[in-house]
Design an enzyme around this catalytic site. Structure first.
Site, PDB file in Angstrom:
ATOM      1  N   GLY A  36       6.006 -24.437   7.920  1.00  0.00           N
ATOM      2  CA  GLY A  36       6.709 -25.281   6.950  1.00  0.00           C
ATOM      3  C   GLY A  36       6.192 -25.048   5.534  1.00  0.00           C
ATOM      4  O   GLY A  36       5.145 -24.434   5.332  1.00  0.00           O
ATOM      5  N   ILE A  52      -0.955 -31.608  14.960  1.00  0.00           N
ATOM      6  CA  ILE A  52      -0.705 -32.590  16.032  1.00  0.00           C
ATOM      7  C   ILE A  52      -1.582 -32.344  17.261  1.00  0.00           C
ATOM      8  O   ILE A  52      -1.718 -33.231  18.101  1.00  0.00           O
ATOM      9  CB  ILE A  52       0.781 -32.649  16.461  1.00  0.00           C
ATOM     10  CG1 ILE A  52       1.300 -31.262  16.874  1.00  0.00           C
ATOM     11  CG2 ILE A  52       1.645 -33.283  15.387  1.00  0.00           C
ATOM     12  CD1 ILE A  52       2.609 -31.302  17.645  1.00  0.00           C
ATOM     13  N   ALA A  74       7.661 -31.130  15.101  1.00  0.00           N
ATOM     14  CA  ALA A  74       6.591 -30.126  14.920  1.00  0.00           C
ATOM     15  C   ALA A  74       6.429 -29.324  16.210  1.00  0.00           C
ATOM     16  O   ALA A  74       6.326 -29.893  17.291  1.00  0.00           O
ATOM     17  CB  ALA A  74       5.277 -30.826  14.571  1.00  0.00           C
ATOM     18  N   TYR A 142       7.875 -21.184  25.977  1.00  0.00           N
ATOM     19  CA  TYR A 142       8.413 -22.107  24.964  1.00  0.00           C
ATOM     20  C   TYR A 142       9.413 -23.090  25.615  1.00  0.00           C
ATOM     21  O   TYR A 142       9.295 -24.306  25.457  1.00  0.00           O
ATOM     22  CB  TYR A 142       9.090 -21.294  23.854  1.00  0.00           C
ATOM     23  CG  TYR A 142       9.954 -22.120  22.920  1.00  0.00           C
ATOM     24  CD1 TYR A 142       9.392 -22.855  21.882  1.00  0.00           C
ATOM     25  CD2 TYR A 142      11.347 -22.159  23.090  1.00  0.00           C
ATOM     26  CE1 TYR A 142      10.201 -23.621  21.029  1.00  0.00           C
ATOM     27  CE2 TYR A 142      12.153 -22.911  22.250  1.00  0.00           C
ATOM     28  CZ  TYR A 142      11.575 -23.640  21.222  1.00  0.00           C
ATOM     29  OH  TYR A 142      12.373 -24.393  20.397  1.00  0.00           O
ATOM     30  N   ARG A 271      15.558  -6.511  24.336  1.00  0.00           N
ATOM     31  CA  ARG A 271      14.244  -7.105  24.555  1.00  0.00           C
ATOM     32  C   ARG A 271      14.182  -7.722  25.946  1.00  0.00           C
ATOM     33  O   ARG A 271      15.127  -8.382  26.383  1.00  0.00           O
ATOM     34  CB  ARG A 271      13.985  -8.172  23.508  1.00  0.00           C
ATOM     35  CG  ARG A 271      13.648  -7.532  22.183  1.00  0.00           C
ATOM     36  CD  ARG A 271      13.412  -8.582  21.146  1.00  0.00           C
ATOM     37  NE  ARG A 271      12.640  -8.036  20.065  1.00  0.00           N
ATOM     38  CZ  ARG A 271      12.764  -8.434  18.803  1.00  0.00           C
ATOM     39  NH1 ARG A 271      13.609  -9.369  18.489  1.00  0.00           N
ATOM     40  NH2 ARG A 271      12.025  -7.902  17.866  1.00  0.00           N
TER      41      ARG A 271
END
Ligand SMILES: NC(=O)c1ccc[n+]([C@@H]2O[C@H](COP(=O)([O-])OP(=O)(O)OC[C@H]3O[C@@H](n4cnc5c(N)ncnc54)[C@H](O)[C@@H]3O)[C@@H](O)[C@H]2O)c1
Length: 313
Positions: A36, A52, A74, A142, A271
């Site tokens: 950010g 965090i 976040a 993720y 990929r």
């Protein structure tokens, strides 16, 4: 309302913070500025700089005021980074989220809004577009960490009565976008076309995504804070599939004003583990929140291209 936004210096959450402030809410922001930017932070927001994943920092922020809502954006958002460092991803995306939820329930926060992903949580889809009932089969650490956090929110609801809204975004694009995220391709193409650099498309260009404009997503967040009496999950998406070659074609046409023939993209080896098709159904958000996307891909890309052009000039 008093709203704490994590990741509020980033692409998506900075737009949400601006809209909350415009609507008269009192906004605080947590961000470690890892991706950010300070310039994205609304000057009317109170800013807490920190990570965090550091429990004591998060506890201090949550104890500093009586927040009504925590809007949690976040995150480590780089899918490929999550593949090379799954533990690093989990420390921010899972442990960081738990630090926040623990501190929030201790501070009697009423509602958590969580930025999850429709693009990385459903895996290769059984049907198109995927609604919220589609099986979740994330293919990356993720996506797995996002799904884990959704499940933890179920725990906080069941045990502490802490309500939540899970918002599963398809691929979000627009001004302030970081080129390294889930839908970074729009920012990457913009920057490369503006700089006159070669654009590479991995695979044969037929892989599809569902591109939703950040301004539309902000309207969804304004609707969500008027529907906080329950815990639920919404896809925020367009339901429209666009393949990457088409995306490149529309963008290059915009950035060359249709006058000159843009440089052809080069196709490179696909990929590993990249999803072929991804598109989400947001009918539930339409029915319950009265939300639907309004910005066409052409208009949204035009506004995004203008932003990157101004930035480079
Ligand atoms: N961009 C998309 O298409 C998309 C799609 C689905 C979900 N999401 C989710 O939306 C959220 C925002 O994504 P974005 O695209 O705006 O990315 P972004 O990188 O612009 O925003 C993330 C923000 O979080 C901050 N941050 C990262 N790690 C932190 C930490 N440990 N402590 C404090 N702050 C930290 C970064 O500095 C940044 O400002 C993320 O949770 C992401 O997973 C994004």
């Amino acid at each position: 309302m008093k709203i704490l936004i994590t990741g509020g210096a980033g692409f998506i959450a900075s737009h949400i913070a601006d809209a909350y402030i415009e609507a008269g809410h009192e906004v605080s922001i947590i961000d470690d500025l890892s991706t950010g930017k300070k310039t994205n932070i609304n000057p009317k927001a109170r800013f807490f700089e920190g990570n965090i994943a550091e429990k004591s920092f998060v506890e201090q922020v949550l104890a500093s005021q009586e927040f009504d809502i925590v809007n949690h954006h976040a995150a480590q958002i780089d899918v490929r980074k999550s593949v090379t460092d799954p533990a690093g991803d989990a420390i921010i995306n899972i442990v960081g989220s738990l630090n926040l939820f623990e501190a929030a329930r201790k501070a009697s926060v009423k509602h958590i809004i969580f930025a999850s992903t429709g693009g990385a949580i459903y895996g290769e889809q059984d049907y198109f577009p995927a609604d919220e009932e589609h099986p979740t089969r994330p293919e990356s650490p993720y996506g797995t960490s996002k799904r884990a956090v959704e499940l933890y929110l179920g725990f906080y609801k069941a045990v502490y009565g802490l309500n939540h809204t899970i918002v599963r975004y398809s691929n979000v694009y627009g001004p302030r976008q970081d080129p390294h995220g889930e839908a970074g391709v729009v920012a990457i193409f913009c920057n490369a076309l503006i700089d006159g650099r070669q654009v590479y498309i991995y695979g044969d260009g037929t892989q599809t995504r569902d591109y939703v404009y950040v301004g539309d997503l902000v309207r969804a967040h304004l609707a969500i804070i008027n529907h906080l009496d329950t815990s639920t999950t919404y896809n925020i998406a367009t339901g429209i599939e666009t393949d990457v070659s088409t995306l490149y074609g529309v963008l290059s046409n915009i950035l060359t004003n249709g006058n000159t023939v843009p440089q052809a993209p080069q196709y490179a080896e696909a990929r590993l583990g990249e999803q072929q098709r991804s598109v989400c159904d947001a009918s539930k958000a339409k029915k319950e929140l009265g939300w639907e996307p309004k910005t066409s891909l052409e208009i949204g890309l035009r506004q995004t291209a203008e932003y990157f052009q101004k930035l480079s000039s």
